[in-house]
Write a protein that holds these residues in place. Sequence first.
Motif, PDB file in Angstrom:
ATOM      1  N   SER B 103     -49.978 -34.873 -25.282  1.00 53.86           N
ATOM      2  CA  SER B 103     -48.534 -34.750 -25.494  1.00 53.86           C
ATOM      3  C   SER B 103     -48.244 -34.483 -26.965  1.00 53.86           C
ATOM      4  O   SER B 103     -47.323 -33.740 -27.291  1.00 53.86           O
ATOM      5  CB  SER B 103     -47.786 -35.979 -24.976  1.00 53.86           C
ATOM      6  OG  SER B 103     -48.308 -37.137 -25.563  1.00 53.86           O
ATOM      7  N   SER B 130     -47.925 -36.912 -15.346  1.00 52.24           N
ATOM      8  CA  SER B 130     -46.682 -37.682 -15.459  1.00 52.24           C
ATOM      9  C   SER B 130     -46.633 -38.457 -16.769  1.00 52.24           C
ATOM     10  O   SER B 130     -45.565 -38.609 -17.367  1.00 52.24           O
ATOM     11  CB  SER B 130     -46.539 -38.652 -14.287  1.00 52.24           C
ATOM     12  OG  SER B 130     -46.562 -37.937 -13.071  1.00 52.24           O
ATOM     13  N   ALA B 133     -45.505 -36.127 -19.481  1.00 52.94           N
ATOM     14  CA  ALA B 133     -44.082 -35.854 -19.355  1.00 52.94           C
ATOM     15  C   ALA B 133     -43.262 -37.034 -19.863  1.00 52.94           C
ATOM     16  O   ALA B 133     -42.301 -36.867 -20.618  1.00 52.94           O
ATOM     17  CB  ALA B 133     -43.741 -35.552 -17.904  1.00 52.94           C
ATOM     18  N   LEU B 138     -39.805 -35.626 -20.682  1.00 57.34           N
ATOM     19  CA  LEU B 138     -39.520 -34.494 -19.796  1.00 57.34           C
ATOM     20  C   LEU B 138     -39.371 -34.956 -18.356  1.00 57.34           C
ATOM     21  O   LEU B 138     -40.012 -35.931 -17.935  1.00 57.34           O
ATOM     22  CB  LEU B 138     -40.685 -33.504 -19.826  1.00 57.34           C
ATOM     23  CG  LEU B 138     -40.853 -32.593 -21.019  1.00 57.34           C
ATOM     24  CD1 LEU B 138     -42.086 -31.729 -20.810  1.00 57.34           C
ATOM     25  CD2 LEU B 138     -39.621 -31.709 -21.180  1.00 57.34           C
ATOM     26  N   HIS B 140     -40.259 -34.532 -14.481  1.00 53.70           N
ATOM     27  CA  HIS B 140     -41.555 -34.133 -13.940  1.00 53.70           C
ATOM     28  C   HIS B 140     -41.613 -34.361 -12.440  1.00 53.70           C
ATOM     29  O   HIS B 140     -40.757 -35.031 -11.856  1.00 53.70           O
ATOM     30  CB  HIS B 140     -42.675 -34.928 -14.616  1.00 53.70           C
ATOM     31  CG  HIS B 140     -42.506 -36.413 -14.509  1.00 53.70           C
ATOM     32  ND1 HIS B 140     -43.019 -37.148 -13.490  1.00 53.70           N
ATOM     33  CD2 HIS B 140     -41.840 -37.280 -15.321  1.00 53.70           C
ATOM     34  CE1 HIS B 140     -42.689 -38.426 -13.659  1.00 53.70           C
ATOM     35  NE2 HIS B 140     -41.971 -38.530 -14.758  1.00 53.70           N
ATOM     36  N   ALA B 174     -39.747 -28.780 -17.787  1.00 56.05           N
ATOM     37  CA  ALA B 174     -40.255 -29.811 -16.900  1.00 56.05           C
ATOM     38  C   ALA B 174     -41.766 -29.715 -16.807  1.00 56.05           C
ATOM     39  O   ALA B 174     -42.352 -28.700 -17.165  1.00 56.05           O
ATOM     40  CB  ALA B 174     -39.641 -29.652 -15.514  1.00 56.05           C
ATOM     41  N   LEU B 175     -42.358 -30.785 -16.337  1.00 52.96           N
ATOM     42  CA  LEU B 175     -43.799 -30.792 -16.102  1.00 52.96           C
ATOM     43  C   LEU B 175     -44.067 -30.943 -14.610  1.00 52.96           C
ATOM     44  O   LEU B 175     -43.421 -31.755 -13.935  1.00 52.96           O
ATOM     45  CB  LEU B 175     -44.463 -31.941 -16.864  1.00 52.96           C
ATOM     46  CG  LEU B 175     -45.990 -32.036 -16.707  1.00 52.96           C
ATOM     47  CD1 LEU B 175     -46.633 -32.509 -18.009  1.00 52.96           C
ATOM     48  CD2 LEU B 175     -46.419 -32.930 -15.561  1.00 52.96           C
TER      49      LEU B 175
END
Lengths: 323, 259, 668
Positions: B103, B130, B133, B138, B140, B174-175
Motif C-alpha cells: 500500500s 482488502s 484497500a 479505498l 473494495h 476501488a480495489l
Amino acid sequence: MAKILVIAEHRNNELREITLQMLNKASELCRANGHELYAAILGNNIEGLISGLKEWADKVIVYNDPRLKDFNPDNYRDVLTALINEQKPIVTFLGHTPWSMDLAPGLSVKTGFPLATDCVDITMDSGRPKVVRQVYSGKIFSRMAFRDASGYLITVRAGAFPAAKAFDYQAEIIQGAMPDLVTQGRREFMGYRDTCKGEVDITQAELLVSIGRGIGEQDNIPQVQELAGIMGGTLSCSRPVVDKKWLPKYHQVGTSGKSVKPKVYLALGISGAFQHVAGISGAGTVIAVNKDKKAPIFRVAHYGAVADLLNVAAALKEKVSVK
Amino acid sequence: MNIIVCVKNVPFTQEVDLVLDASKQDVKKDNLVYVINEWDNYAIEEAIRIKEETGGHVTAVTLGKEADEEVLRRCLAMGADEAIRVERGDLNPDASMIAAILSAVVKTIPHDIILTGVQSDDLNNGITGSLIAERLGLVHAAVVNSLKISEGKAQISIELEGGQDEMSQVTLPALFAIQTGINEPRYVSIMGIRKASKKEIKVIDASGLGLPGEDLQPSLIMEEMFMPPETEGAEMLQGDAGSLADQIIRIIREKGVSL
Amino acid sequence: MPIARIHFWGIDSKYLFYILVGISVAVFLLGVYSRVSVWLAAVNREKVIVSREGILNLLMDGLFGRRIFKGDLIAGLMHFFIMWGFIGLFLGTVLSTTDYWIIHFLSGDVYLIYSFCLEILGLMFIAGLLTALIRRYIARVSRLDNQAQDLWILVLLFFCVLTGFMVEGVRLAVNMPEGESVSFGGVIFSSLPSSKEQAEAVYPIIWWVHSLASLFLVAWFPFSKLFHVLAGPVNIYMASQPEAVVSRDEESPEGPGFLFRDMINFSACTRCGRCNEVCPSASAMEPFSPREFIAQANEYTRLRYNPLSRIKWFREKLIKSVSALPEISPEQIWYCTTCRACLEVCPIYIGAFEPIRRVRTSEIEEGSRVPNLLTKSLETLYMFDNPWERSKKKRGEWFGDLAVPDLTAGAKADLCYFVGCTTSFDTRAQGLARSFVKIMTHAGVSFGTLGQKETCCGDIARRVGEEGLFEEQVKKTMGLLKTYGIADLVASSPHCFNLFRNEYPLYQSPGATPLRVRHYTQVLEELMERGLIKPVKRMDLRVTYHDPCYLGRYNNIYQAPRRLIRSIPGVSLVEMAHYGPDSLCCGGGGGRLWQELEDEKKLSEVRIREAADTGADIVITTCPYCLIMLEDAVKTADLEGRLRVMDLNELIAESLGLGEEGEESTIG
Ligand SMILES: Cc1cc2nc3c(=O)[nH]c(=O)nc-3n(C[C@H](O)[C@H](O)[C@H](O)COP(=O)(O)OP(=O)(O)OC[C@H]3O[C@@H](n4cnc5c(N)ncnc54)[C@H](O)[C@@H]3O)c2cc1C
Ligand code: SF4
Ligand code: SF4
C-alpha cells in the motif's frame, strides 16, 4: 471477565451454519478459560434471528438498522469497530467467508488487532490464542501464534467445528448503539443472482459421480456422464471444470457451488481443496479415486483408491452395465 | 484508466509431494518450479482486458526477490505497461506486512483500479487485497467474478457461497480481489517474455519506504509447519481397476443406493 | 494467291489494334508486378539455390503435369490439352508476329505445317475446355468449388479459340489458297457465310471480337487464377528448396511472418481442391479446409502488401478494405494435423501446413485465442520439460523392473535411445519402450538412455508455432546431447526422429559434426539383416500397417516396417484403403493431441474403421501418438475385441518370445 465475540452471519433471513460452528468452538474456549461469550448480529428486521442465538451465548448484541439491511463492508466495519472498541473482546471470531474476506481486514486495520484467517483449530495459551491453518492448498498445516496485542481477530473455516450446542445459555439481548457511518455509499448493493439454477439439481441426488480437474480434458466427460447415467446417479464436479466451461455451473460442488448431501459421493480426480470439501460435509459416504496417493481428498474420504480415474470409470461402466 | 495489479510468484505445488525443510517453518523449495499465482493470472488478464477496452495504463507490482521478476516479465508480456518490484531484502513478510509495503508503494502511483488475486496459492490468507484497500481508505470487494467499468463506476459481481452472487456497484477508485474463472488468461509465449525482458523493471527497496517499525513486524508468528496427521483418512482400496470397480460397487450398494 | 500467312487481311485500323495491345500488355505487366511485389514483401526472403530436383520436378510437373494425372486421369488429360493448346496457340501467335515484323518465313510447306499444327492445337484446346466445362457444370466433380472466375475463364478461352477458327474460316470462304485444306477447322467454318460479300462484310467484326477477347484475357491474366501459369512453375521449383529457419526474434513484426515461398504458394493455388480431398480434417467435415486457408491467405496478403499502397489515395482505400477483410480466420488454423497429405497431392506442391504454422506463431504471440488445453500443455512443457505431466520425476517410471542403462549416470554405450515424452509418460505408449529395450537387450546391442535428464525435443512447440519455446528446447536438448557426447541416436517417435533429422541441423552451428539419427524401425531392420534378431515364434495373424505421417510422408520410410512385419512367420500383411504416401493421419499430429477444438471430429475413428475394414486382427503402427490415438479409437468406435492396436516393437518382441507377461495369450 475477558470476552470472546462471535460475529453472526446470516443471509436471506436465516442464520448461516458457520455462525453456530463458531459459537460451538467459542463456547468451548470460554468454558475452559472462564471467558464470557458475546454474539453480535447486524442487519435490518432481524428480530426473528435473535431468538435463534439466544441459547448460544451469554450476551447477544443487536444492531437493527435500515442502513445495515444489506452487507456493506464500510458500514459493517464501522459498526463492528465501535463495538470492539467498546467491549474490548480478547478474541473476535468471524467466518472465513467471502463476506468476512471483505470485512475482517478493515477491522484489523481500524482496531490494530492482528488477524489470522481460515483457521481450522484454535486454542488459548496463557490468555493468547494460537491457531492452526492449512497452507499450500491443504497439503501442509501450520501452527501460528499472534504478536502481542490487546485483542485478536480470527476467521474460522466453514465446517471446521460442528454446529452443535456445547452448553446451554440464556442470552441477555442488548441493543447496540449505531455509530456515525463515515464512508457510506461507495459500494451499493444491487441484488443477488443465482448462478446455479439449471436443469440438474445435484442437491437432491442420492449418488453423485463427481469429477475434478483430474478428468484432464473435456473429451473425457461424456464417458463419466454416461457412467453416472448407468449408475442412476448424477454428475457433479469441482470448480476448475466449471471455470473451463466444460460443465455448466449448476454441476459445481463446493463453497461457491452447492452443498450436497448424497448417500454416496464418488470423487474422481478431485484433490480435495477445502472449498470443495466444504460442499460435501453432508455426504454419507465419500469414495475418492485419485492417482496421487497424497491427495488431501483421502483425508476426508471414507474409502480411497489410488488409480487413474479413467480406468476405474471404464471398469465401473463395464461392470454396472453387465449387472 | 490507471490500473495497478499486485502479483506474486509462488511455488507450483499442485501434483507435487511437498516436504518440510529442516527448520519446519516452511517446505523445501529448491526443487519447486515457480509460477504466477493462479488468481493473479486472472487479475492481470482482467487488467489488460480493461485496458484494451477502455484504454489506460497497467502497472504490475510484486514484492519479492530478483528471481521473482519473472512474474513481472510475464505481466509485461501480457501487455502491462510498467512493472515495479519491491525488494524485500531479508524480510519474510506475512499478509499484514505485504499489505503495508504494497500500500505504501501503490499510494505513490496514480490509480483508478487496483486488482489483486483473491488469495495466493502458497499461504492461502485471502486478505492481502482488502488490507491494502483499507490501509489506503479505498472501497473494495473480495472474490470478484465479474467486472464491468463504465463512467467512473464498476458493476461487479461477488461470488458468495452456494452458487449465489452479490451484484454491486462501486465508485472508483476501488480495489478488487479477482476470482478465478472471471476470464480466460491468454497464453504468454516465450518470445513475448524475451521481448518483455528488454523492458525496464523499476526496483524499490521496501526498507526505504519510510514505513513505521510496527508495520514491518509480522502480526502472526509461525511456530511450525507440520504434515497433516496420517491417522485420519480413508480406508484404501487395493487392486487393479476391475477389482476397484467391484469394491466401489459393493460399497455403493451397502450404503443403500441401488444401481 | 501465294501460300503464306496473311496478316491483317482487310483490317484497316492496324494502329488502333497496336494501341490496344499496348494497353493490354501494360495491364498484364502491372498485374504481374503487383503480385510479385507481394512475394517480395515476405519476411526473411531465403536465398534460392540451384537444385536438380527442382529442375526435374519443373520438367515433369510443369511440362507434363505429372501430379495432375495422379489419381485423376481425366483431369490430367484435360489440363494437358488446355495447357498445350494454350501454349501452342500462344507460340503460334508469337511465330506469326515474328513472321510479320522480323523475317517472313511462313510460306509454302512451312506455312502449311504451321497451319496444320495450329489446327490440332486448337482442337486439343477445345477438347480440354469442353472437358473442363463438363467436369465442373455437368459431372460436378465434388472437389471443385465453382466460382465466377472459373466459369468466365473457361468461357472466354473457349470463345477466343472458337472465334479464332471463325476468323480463319471466314477468310477461307473468300479465298481458299491451294493446300489450305490442312486448316480443317477453318474449312468447317468457311461454309458458314453464304456469299463472298457476306464473308468480307463480317470478317472485320469477327476479327475484332476475337482480338478484343484475347487482349482482355491477357490483361486479366495476372489478376485471375490464370496467374498459376506463371506462379505454379516457380512454386514447383521452390518446393524442393531446403527448409528455411524462420528466426522470429524479438524485433519481428506483428502478424504472420509469411515466407517468400508461402507468398508464392498463395498466388499459385488454383483451388483445384485436391488438398481438401485428402486432408483428414477437411474430409471429416471439421470447420477447416486447406484450400480455403490458402485462398484466404491469398486475399489477405494481396490486399495487405499491394504495391499500390505506396500511393496515398490507394493506401487509404486499401486500409479500408484490409480492415474490412476477415483476417485469416484464426480458429481454423488449429485443426491442421500437419500430416503433409495436402503437399503430397497438390499439383504444384503447396503444403498448407507450412504457412499455417506461421499464422499459429502469430496467434501464439498474440495469446488470447490459443485453445485452452494447448495453453496448459505448453506451460507444462515450459515448466516441466514435457507436455504431459506436471512433474519431471516420472520420466523414468516406464523402466519398471527392466535394467535400462542410464548414460547420464555413468553407463557407457555407443547408441543413445531417445525415448521421448509421450512414450515415457503415457502408460499405453510405455509398452513401446519396454518392448524396444527388451529387443535391444536380446540382440546384445550396447545402448543407453538419458534417464530422467531426457528433455522434450520440442515437437509440440514447433508444430503449434511456439517458436520461442521450440528454440529453448533445441538449445536444451543439444546441450544435453553434447554433455554426454552423444553422436548416434535412435528415437521411439517419428516426431522426435524427424526433428532431429531434418530440423535440428538448421540450428546447429556450421561445421559441427552432424548427429546420426535413426528411427527404431531402421535400427530393427538393421538388426534383422545382421541376423541379430530372428522372429521365430509363428503367429497366424492378419495385420495391417498404419504409416505414421512423420515416418512416411516426412521421411519416406515405408518399407522398413513392412519388411519387419513380413519377416514374422505366419503373419500376413494387408493394406488399408489409404497406405504409403496416401496414408491417412490418425489425427494426433500438429499439436492436436493437446488441444480441444470446437466441432472437432475423431479423425482416429475414420482411420480405425479403415483398418477394421481390412479384416485384420491387429493394426500395427510405429509412432506413440498413433498408438494412443488408434487405441482410443478402437474403444470409441466399439471395435474392442475385433481389432487390436500394437506398436511394431510389441509385435516383434512377441515373435522373439519376449512379450509382456500375461499378454501372450491375448495375441493370435
Ligand atoms: C473463494 C473460492 C471459492 C472456491 N469455490 C470452490 C467450489 O465451490 N468448488 C470447488 O470445487 N472449488 C472451489 N474453489 C477452488 C479450490 O480452491 C480448488 O482450486 C479446486 O477445488 C480444485 O479442484 P480439483 O480438485 O478438481 O483440481 P486439482 O486440485 O487440480 O486436483 C486434481 C486432482 O486430480 C488428480 N488426478 C489428475 N489426473 C488424474 C487421473 N487421470 N486419475 C485420477 N486422478 C487424477 C490429481 O492428482 C489431483 O489430485 C474455490 C476457490 C476459492 C478461492
Ligand atoms: S493448394 Fe494445391 S491442391 Fe489445394 S486447391 Fe490449391 S492447388 Fe489445389
Ligand atoms: S497437413 Fe494434413 S491436416 Fe494439414 S492441411 Fe494438409 S492435409 Fe490437412
